[in-house]
Write an enzyme that holds these catalytic residues in place. Structure first.
Site, short mmCIF file in Angstrom:
data_model
loop_
_atom_site.label_atom_id
_atom_site.label_comp_id
_atom_site.label_asym_id
_atom_site.label_seq_id
_atom_site.Cartn_x
_atom_site.Cartn_y
_atom_site.Cartn_z
N TYR A 280 46.24 39.18 28.78
CA TYR A 280 45.53 40.44 28.51
C TYR A 280 45.61 40.84 27.04
O TYR A 280 45.42 42.00 26.68
CB TYR A 280 46.07 41.56 29.41
CG TYR A 280 45.43 41.56 30.78
CD1 TYR A 280 44.42 42.46 31.10
CD2 TYR A 280 45.81 40.63 31.74
CE1 TYR A 280 43.82 42.44 32.36
CE2 TYR A 280 45.22 40.61 32.99
CZ TYR A 280 44.22 41.52 33.29
OH TYR A 280 43.62 41.49 34.53
N GLY B 271 39.08 39.22 39.11
CA GLY B 271 39.50 38.06 38.34
C GLY B 271 40.95 37.68 38.59
O GLY B 271 41.31 36.49 38.61
N ASP B 272 41.80 38.68 38.78
CA ASP B 272 43.21 38.42 39.07
C ASP B 272 43.36 37.76 40.44
O ASP B 272 44.15 36.83 40.61
CB ASP B 272 44.00 39.73 39.04
CG ASP B 272 43.93 40.40 37.68
OD1 ASP B 272 44.34 39.78 36.70
OD2 ASP B 272 43.43 41.54 37.60
N ARG B 273 42.62 38.27 41.44
CA ARG B 273 42.65 37.66 42.78
C ARG B 273 42.19 36.21 42.71
O ARG B 273 42.79 35.32 43.33
CB ARG B 273 41.77 38.47 43.71
CG ARG B 273 41.52 37.88 45.08
CD ARG B 273 42.68 38.06 46.03
NE ARG B 273 43.71 37.04 45.90
CZ ARG B 273 44.78 36.93 46.67
NH1 ARG B 273 44.98 37.82 47.63
NH2 ARG B 273 45.64 35.98 46.50
#
Length: 485
Positions: free
Chosen positions: A137, A261-263
């Site tokens: 990030y 996006g994290d999933r």
């Protein structure tokens, strides 16, 4: 599976409320705050989702020593947290929602920070993992040379999935897949001096071949095994050395895409770690991301309960069994306790089993089915049709017993750990929230023929049938009672 997440930790704050009037000071809505909820974001969200799925998760990151960090540590309970030198302040993203609709977001402390240190324990966590997810990030963790060296070594042994950021570092050579979205891919292409003409940030008018060509350029630049460019509701394009393939996404109604996006990155790493090929793993990861958004996305997660500040705080459920809770989907802002209970069981590595039905007049056939289902895992959650749902399915004369009484009778059975009432005609939404490993039905079905089978397969679950017991039915009991009356 032992999964190590490497990346930057954020604090996500959701302020939820209603708006029924405009401010007298300016033509803006006045939000009456119903609750404030804090949860781990960034790499913390990836770790939270993987832990919820039952994996052994270690998070390699950097944490401050301020108040925001204390909320993060509570939210990440159950995740092994390995942190470098403290950063201050904790990067915080605050979203204001009216109902389910996002209205505005405030970012604090999200600028790039000093590169944190790397400890021996952090290197060991990367080197011993079965799969690694890098959630960059842009805060500095992936610039640490020792961490980069450990990631490069890991990429030679296990799948490493890298979710990039325009302000972050370049992926190390040899990672299994890099997963930019269209906006990130365009920014990363520009930063690398590549041709980004095929990457419209909106992703609305893109030909697959244009995205594929840009993905191919990024693939060569990063020297990764694959690039998976995500396109929101349009799915993704998987680019490998041998060519590209479109990965469609299931049709999903989405209010807020936060966390998709994290999933996807976490699921992709797990599927690759299980030995699936890139195309199969990418297809399943896209489906997981769609299902996650259908559940409500990141805003639906129940985490960091110590930091929640609802207007009318609800009592915490008992630690071992939910005994007096009847929940209706869509009625509770913080989600059903049955869902919370399932998450807790998964967090301890347990197997969640679910079954469902009307259970209008509880009889011996029900009891045998429920007892058999409970033997298949570490908890049993019953998805119970509401009174309105039973009435639509069975007719105006049903149910005979109210849903409150039906739930109480079910919870009185030692084999039932929780009951969740659903309003719909089918339990799909209920199952998507509970995410059981096993779904049990009574009757002469083939498990793969059950309508729920495809849904459970999206998170690795399975359908199981148990024998149907003849001469024991609610209709038969109802007829007998009518004769007595």
């Amino acid at each position: 599976m032992k999964v190590t997440v490497v990346g930057d930790l954020l604090l996500d704050v959701d302020i939820n409320g209603t708006a029924t009037r405009l401010s007298p000071d300016a033509p803006v809505p006045v939000v009456d705050v119903a609750g404030v909820r804090r949860r781990a974001g960034g790499a913390g969200l990836v770790a939270t989702l993987l832990k919820r799925d039952g994996h052994d998760v270690t998070l390699v990151t950097a944490v401050s020593n301020d108040d925001g960090a204390s909320h993060l540590r509570r939210a990440l309970s159950g995740v092994a947290l390995l942190a470098g030198s403290p950063m201050a302040p904790t990067p915080t993203k605050t979203r204001v929602r009216i109902g389910s609709h996002p209205m505005v977001r405030f970012d604090e402390g999200c600028a790039p920070a000093a590169v944190p240190e790397c400890t021996a324990e952090m290197r060991a966590a990367i080197e011993s993992a079965d799969a690694v997810v890098v959630a960059d990030y842009g805060r500095g963790i992936t610039f640490n040379e020792d961490i980069r060296a450990a990631l490069a070594n890991a990429a030679r042994r296990v799948p490493v999935v890298w979710d990039p950021h325009p302000s972050g570092s370049q992926p190390v050579t040899g990672v299994a897949a890099v997963t930019p979205n269209l906006v990130e891919a365009r920014a990363l292409s520009k930063a690398a001096g590549l041709d980004d003409a095929g990457l419209d940030p909106a992703g609305l008018d893109q030909k697959g071949k244009h995205v594929a060509e840009s993905g191919r350029q990024l693939l060569e630049h990063w020297q990764s095994n694959a690039v998976l460019v995500t396109k929101g509701e349009a799915g993704a394009v998987l680019v490998q050395a041998g060519g590209s393939v479109d990965v469609p996404a299931p049709r999903t109604s989405v209010d807020d895409p936060c966390g998709a996006g994290d999933r996807l990155a976490g699921s992709l790493a797990v599927y690759l770690g299980l030995g699936l090929g890139l195309e199969d793993a990418a297809t399943r990861a896209v489906s997981d991301a769609s299902a996650f958004l259908a559940e409500g996305g990141a805003a639906s997660l129940i985490v960091d309960t110590d930091a929640m500040e609802p207007e009318h705080p609800a009592p915490a459920p008992p630690p071992d069994k939910v005994t007096a809770v009847v929940e209706l989907f869509g009625k509770q802002p913080n989600g059903p306790d049955g869902v919370h209970f399932a998450q807790a069981v998964r967090g301890k590595g347990g197997t969640v089993v679910a079954t469902g039905g009307c259970f209008d007049l509880l009889h011996a056939g029900h009891a045998r089915t429920l007892a058999a289902a409970r033997e298949m895992g570490d908890c049993l959650i019953v998805c119970l049709n509401s009174d309105q749902s039973v009435r639509r399915l069975k007719g105006a004369h049903r149910p005979i017993v109210s849903m409150e009484d039906r739930a109480e009778l079910l919870l009185a059975l030692s084999c039932v750990d929780a009951v969740v009432v659903f309003e719909e005609d089918t339990p799909e939404e209920c199952l998507a929230r509970i995410r059981p490993r096993v779904w049990v039905k009574g009757g002469d079905y083939q498990p793969d023929e059950l309508p729920e089978a495809r849904l459970l397969a999206t998170w690795g679950g399975q359908c199981v049938t148990v024998p149907f017991h003849p001469a024991r039915s609610t209709s038969g009991l109802a007829e007998a009672l009518a004769k007595v009356g």
